[in-house]
Design an enzyme around this catalytic site. Structure first.
Site, PDB file in Angstrom:
ATOM      1  CD  GLU A 221      -3.061  -0.961   0.221  1.00 41.39           C
ATOM      2  OE1 GLU A 221      -3.021  -0.002  -0.570  1.00 41.39           O
ATOM      3  OE2 GLU A 221      -3.961  -1.817   0.212  1.00 41.39           O
ATOM      4  NE  ARG A 225      -3.862   2.727  -0.787  1.00 41.51           N
ATOM      5  CZ  ARG A 225      -5.122   2.664  -0.364  1.00 41.51           C
ATOM      6  NH1 ARG A 225      -5.747   3.772   0.005  1.00 41.51           N
ATOM      7  NH2 ARG A 225      -5.757   1.517  -0.271  1.00 41.51           N
ATOM      8  CG  ASP A 365      -6.189  -7.390  -7.371  1.00 46.33           C
ATOM      9  OD1 ASP A 365      -5.117  -7.688  -6.814  1.00 46.33           O
ATOM     10  OD2 ASP A 365      -6.977  -6.529  -6.918  1.00 46.33           O
ATOM     11  CD  GLU A 531     -11.003  -1.720  -8.222  1.00 41.96           C
ATOM     12  OE1 GLU A 531     -10.024  -1.523  -7.463  1.00 41.96           O
ATOM     13  OE2 GLU A 531     -12.183  -1.432  -7.902  1.00 41.96           O
TER      14      GLU A 531
END
Length: 643
Positions: A221, A225, A365, A531
């Site tokens: 993360e 980010r 994913d 998404e």
């Protein structure tokens, strides 16, 4: 356009009797003078008599006609005359009526150049109206971004995330001001100068101390980010063009220095692991790393670091960042897979996959996303194995995970929770909706489908993948349309042939697919995820089909209607199947960093951040592709669009 024919004014004024209007008497006279039979008839006395009689008869009929439709001061007589004239034209003595009926007016004869000019003007006028409409919608997205930012600035500045209902901030991502950094490049793309000023100032004054002093952060993360946002801001503010200061006065190098400082802290996750697989968590203040409580790392997390670390090495000239991160993909290449598909957990201690759960939702994913994107980022280097791994995995997805729902045949991607020998689950996370965009990108490598077709660049496999991308995008959009709010749930299930599994729908009984999609009570929530709009952006850029813009606009309007908080910010929802929906007190950083960014780009100029010049990381932070299909010119804000 081909060269015009050599028209001249003589051609334009040519006395073309086929199109030029002539009087009735001129027609009779010319026919009589040019017909041999008429000349012979005129020579005899009887012929002259008959000709004169015919002319007189026709003159009488015309005078009678004029009298019958002559205006009268009496309204009744006028109406009667109109009706009589209409009847005479309609029936008949009808055949004679056609003789004096006014012929249709033909358009003026134009040269090819005049025709082309007129058509171009009409075409441009139509396009202008369309572009003005989408520019206005793009401006609405910018206004939404400003509203979200103001809520964050007023109630949560410096915290990771805003709680818009309780008007406070919360640190759920390690306390590095995640919303500020996630939103910064979105503000730069939109030309939101005030936001750029505020975010840049905070990063320059506050962030360095936090990087040194904060505690535990998640490697994945924090990389996508924070480090991704800083690197993108460095590029978009002109850092690679040697600019000394961006528009807000913050030097671009500030963003790069903070990205490098953060990366130096995060490297311990790689170097302290006994395998090529990094630990999941880092403690910033003492530069230590450790695995998650269960000892495992997510496959998607360890394989979604490479775009960022590669780009940092490219900017700094220090290869250590790229070398450490690429060891992960090189190791994953050697591990056994199921038709290119991988389990969602991996052990940093053994370097082996753990369990058999295969899915493209959470924890799986972005492994597939970064295979193609890291290859695109480094075209020309010896990374062909990544493209091969991507192609093999997509074949596996199509063979093992793609199914159709009943009764209406929605194409979806399910899961194998117990591996290929276990049962198939018709469960699809909203997270899986990244896949249509990735498939489209993998098929054309970022150029338009039309260009790829014209240059014969698409294989049969590429075309098949592009078709699957479009089918899956429609399914993702229907996950929105099937609910009462028009917003998608976190997870959906699909009815399958022969399956008895059924459950509640989304609340919109008018949807064609109400019986295809099942939404279980635990999955009713919406987190403002990006998404689907991400895939709509990629598909619009690649196929140029305007339906993807229209679908994106419908989703944006639903966000505006049900998630906007009057005092500032946007909230997640607890239940998308009821109206009004119950709200959840959280605005995720990716709403500003991804969702609104992709919507803004979807409605804007397709040359801004072109897909064959930029690769977007998993948090929608764009990095330039050096040596891409077009010579990279650097990012330039188009103030006519982005202001």
């Amino acid at each position: 356009m081909s060269k015009s024919l050599p028209y001249s004014m003589k051609d334009v004024h040519y006395d073309n009797a086929k199109f030029r209007q002539r009087s009735f008497f001129k027609v009779i006279t010319q026919n009589m003078l040019t017909s041999n039979r008429k000349r012979e008839c005129v020579k005899c006395t009887t012929g002259k008599f008959l000709t004169l009689l015919m002319i007189c008869g026709l003159a009488y009929l015309m005078l009678t006609r004029m009298s019958s439709i002559h205006p009268s001061t009496d309204s009744t007589a006028k109406n009667a005359g109109d009706q009589q004239g209409e009847k005479l034209i309609a029936d008949g003595s009808g055949r004679l009526g056609r003789l004096w009926r006014k012929p249709p007016r033909l358009p003026p004869l134009l040269t090819p150049d005049e025709i082309t000019s007129r058509n171009r003007t009409i075409h441009k006028s139509g396009n202008l109206n369309v572009e003005l409409d989408w520019n206005a919608r793009q401006q609405r997205v910018k206004e939404a971004f400003i509203h979200a930012w103001l809520g964050y600035k007023n109630y949560a500045m410096g915290y990771d995330e805003l709680m818009p209902l309780s008007h406070r901030g919360v640190d759920g991502l390690g306390g590095l001001g995640a919303t500020i950094i996630d939103a910064l490049d979105t503000a730069m793309i939109m030309g939101a100068d005030e936001v750029i000023n505020e975010a840049g100032s905070w990063i320059e004054k506050i962030l360095p101390e936090r990087i040194d002093g904060k505690g535990q952060v998640n490697l994945f993360e924090t990389t996508i980010r924070i480090m991704g946002g800083l690197l993108s801001a460095y590029h978009l503010s002109g850092g690679e063009q040697g600019s000394n200061a961006s528009q807000n006065g913050t030097k671009p190098v500030v963003y790069l220095e903070n990205a490098r400082k953060l990366a130096d802290h995060l490297l311990i996750a790689f170097t302290s692991s006994p395998s090529a697989i990094p630990f999941s968590d880092v403690v910033l203040h003492d530069r230590s790393a450790h695995p998650a409580p269960d000892g495992l790392s997510s496959t998607s997390e360890v394989s979604t670091l490479q775009l960022e670390f590669n780009y940092l090495s490219s900017l700094t000239g220090d290869p250590k960042y790229s070398l450490e991160s690429m060891k992960v993909l090189e190791h994953l290449k050697t591990l056994p897979k199921v038709e290119g598909l991988v389990p969602i957990y991996i052990s940093p201690h053994s370097g082996e996959f753990s369990g058999e759960n295969i899915r493209l939702g959470s924890r799986g994913d972005s492994y597939y996303e970064y295979l193609i994107k890291v290859w695109l980022q480094n075209q020309g280097s010896n990374l062909t194995y990544l493209h091969n791994m991507y192609e093999e995995s997509i074949k596996g997805v199509k063979h093992l995970l793609v199914r159709k729902s009943v009764p209406n045949g929605l194409v979806f991607v399910g899961e194998l929770p117990y591996g290929p020998q276990g049962s198939f689950s018709p469960k699809m996370d909203h997270l899986v909706c990244f896949l249509p965009g990735t498939l489209a990108l993998g098929a054309t490598k970022g150029i338009t489908k039309e260009k790829a077709m014209r240059e014969n660049l698409l294989s049969f496999e590429d075309l098949e993948n592009l078709k699957l991308a479009e089918d899956l995008a429609m399914t993702c959009v229907e996950m929105y349309s099937v609910t009462s709010t028009g917003l998608a749930p976190e997870i959906a299930y699909f009815n399958m042939e022969g399956e008895s599994d059924s459950g509640p729908g989304g609340g919109n009984k008018d949807s064609k697919y109400a019986k295809d999609i099942i939404i279980k009570p635990a999955d009713h929530h919406n987190l403002l995820r990006p998404e689907t709009v991400e895939s709509l952006f990629f598909l619009f850029r690649i196929t140029e089909d305007p339906k993807y813009r229209e679908w994106g606009w419908e989703i944006f309007e639903a966000f505006e209607k049900y998630t906007k908080v009057d005092s500032g910010g946007y909230s997640s929802l607890d239940d998308v199947t009821t109206v009004p929906p119950q709200r959840r007190d959280k605005m995720e950083t990716f709403f500003l960093g991804e969702t609104l960014k992709y919507l803004y780009l979807l409605f804007g100029d397709t040359n801004v951040l072109a897909l064959d010049e930029y690769v977007f990381n998993s948090e929608a932070h764009p990095f330039p592709i050096h040596g891409g299909s077009r010579k990279h010119r650097g990012f330039q804000q188009d103030k006519s669009i982005l202001s």
